[in-house]
Design an enzyme around this catalytic site. Sequence first.
Site, PDB file in Angstrom:
ATOM      1  N   GLU A 185      -0.143  -0.790   5.863  1.00  0.00           N
ATOM      2  CA  GLU A 185       0.910  -0.256   6.730  1.00  0.00           C
ATOM      3  C   GLU A 185       0.775   1.244   6.903  1.00  0.00           C
ATOM      4  O   GLU A 185       1.058   1.775   7.963  1.00  0.00           O
ATOM      5  CB  GLU A 185       2.293  -0.581   6.142  1.00  0.00           C
ATOM      6  CG  GLU A 185       3.436  -0.423   7.150  1.00  0.00           C
ATOM      7  CD  GLU A 185       4.018   0.975   7.223  1.00  0.00           C
ATOM      8  OE1 GLU A 185       4.743   1.249   8.178  1.00  0.00           O
ATOM      9  OE2 GLU A 185       3.747   1.804   6.333  1.00  0.00           O
ATOM     10  N   ASP A 240       0.849  -1.199   0.000  1.00  0.00           N
ATOM     11  CA  ASP A 240       0.000   0.000   0.000  1.00  0.00           C
ATOM     12  C   ASP A 240       0.885   1.248   0.000  1.00  0.00           C
ATOM     13  O   ASP A 240       2.054   1.199   0.406  1.00  0.00           O
ATOM     14  CB  ASP A 240      -0.971   0.007   1.187  1.00  0.00           C
ATOM     15  CG  ASP A 240      -0.271  -0.035   2.534  1.00  0.00           C
ATOM     16  OD1 ASP A 240       0.762  -0.734   2.654  1.00  0.00           O
ATOM     17  OD2 ASP A 240      -0.747   0.630   3.475  1.00  0.00           O
TER      18      ASP A 240
HETATM   19 ZN   LIG Z   1       6.769   2.322   4.226  1.00  0.00          ZN
END
Ligand SMILES: [Zn+2]
Length: 388
Positions: free
Chosen positions: A143, A73
Site C-alpha cells: 500500500e 507493509d
Molecule cells: Zn496506511
Amino acid sequence: MADALSIARDLIRCPSVTPADAGALDVLENILKGAGFQVHRVTFGEPGTADVDNLFARIGTSAPHITFAGHTDVVPPGEESAWSHGAFSGDVEDGYLYGRGAVDMKGGIACSVAAVLQHLADHGGKPGHDGNGSISFLITSDEEDLSVNGTVKLLQWAAARGEKFDHCVLGEPSNVETLGDCIKIGRRGSQSGTLYVDGIQGHVAYPHRAANPVPDISRLIVALGDEPLDHGSAQFQASHLEFTSVDVGNPAGNVIPGQARAKFNIRFNDLHTQATLKELVEQRLAKAAGNRIRARIVWEPSNSSVFVTKPGAFTDLAVAAIEEVSGRRPELSTSGGTSDARFISGYCPVIEFGLVGQTMHQIDERTPITDLEKLTQIYRGILQRYFG
Ligand SMILES: [Zn+2]
C-alpha cells in the site's frame, strides 16, 4: 485469546518495509486459521515490480459479508538511532506501544482481528446470531509505495472466485487528534497534467521574428487557476487546480524560447469524473488561448478516482459504535490524500476508521494502549450492530 496489543507487537516485530512481508502475514494466517477462517495467500507481480504477498481470509459462506481491509507493509523507519525505542521493537512504555506501523496500520489490523475473534467467541464461532453472515480480511503488503500488486489485484482475484462483499471497514488511521474524531467516507480524485505552449524561438533583439511562449503561458496559468472548477458538493469541498512548476529550460539570455510548459495537479470532487474534468479544463484552455496561442495539455495516467460512501444505515451503525465507546460523534469526512479505499469502493461501500494518525510515518510512531482497547471495542460494536 490474542488481544490487540499482543497481535500488534507481533506484527511490528516483522520489519515489513514496503513491499517486504517479513513474516507479518504469517502472524495473521496463524491466528485466523486457529479461529476457523479459510485463509488464502496469493502472490502478485508484474514486470518491473517486486512480487507482493497478500492474504484473504473468510469465515462463513452467506450474506451479509463484511470485510476488514488493511496493509501490513510500512514506510521505512528513517534514522533508526533517532528512535527512543527500536523501530521494530514493539516496546511498551508509559502506556504507549512504539514501532513503525503502530498506527499506520498494524495497530488497526490488530484491533480488527482481536474484535472479530471476540465477536466469534461470543457467537459460537459464527458471524451472525442465527449462524449466517460472513466476515473476511483483505490484507496486502503493497500500500505504501506502488499499490499495483496489492488491493487492486486481490479484489480482482476475489471477484474471480465469486466473492461478494457487502461492506468494508478499512482500518487506516482516520482520526486527526483523538479517537472518535473522524470517519473517512470518501476521498477526492487526483489528476495531474502538463500544459504546453509552443512559440517560435528567436533572437531577443528581433522579437517580431519570434513568438514568445512565456507571457502566453503566464496568461493561461492565471486563466485556468482563477475560475473555480465548482463550489463543492454535499460531501466534498470545492475541486482545486494547482500549478506546481513552470519551465522553459532556456539557459541563454539572448534567446526567446520555443516552448514553455507548466505542471499542475487537480484534486476533484464527486461533481466530476476524470473524463468530464479533462473536458472542462480543455474547454477553458481553448477559450483562454483563442486562435493565437498554440496550447495543449498532456494528461498523466491516474488511478485516483473520486469516491464517496453516502451516509446511511452503514455509516449510522459505525457512528453509533464509535459514540458509545469514545463519547464523540465522529465527523463524516472526505478530506486528505488517497488510500486503498478508492479501489475497494468499486466493489462495495467502504468507510475508513482506525487509530489516531498524529505520529504516522514519523520517528517514534506510537499509539496509546488505551486507544488499541477502545478501537477493538468500537469494531466489536460495529460487528454487533451489523449482524444484530
Ligand atoms: Zn496506511
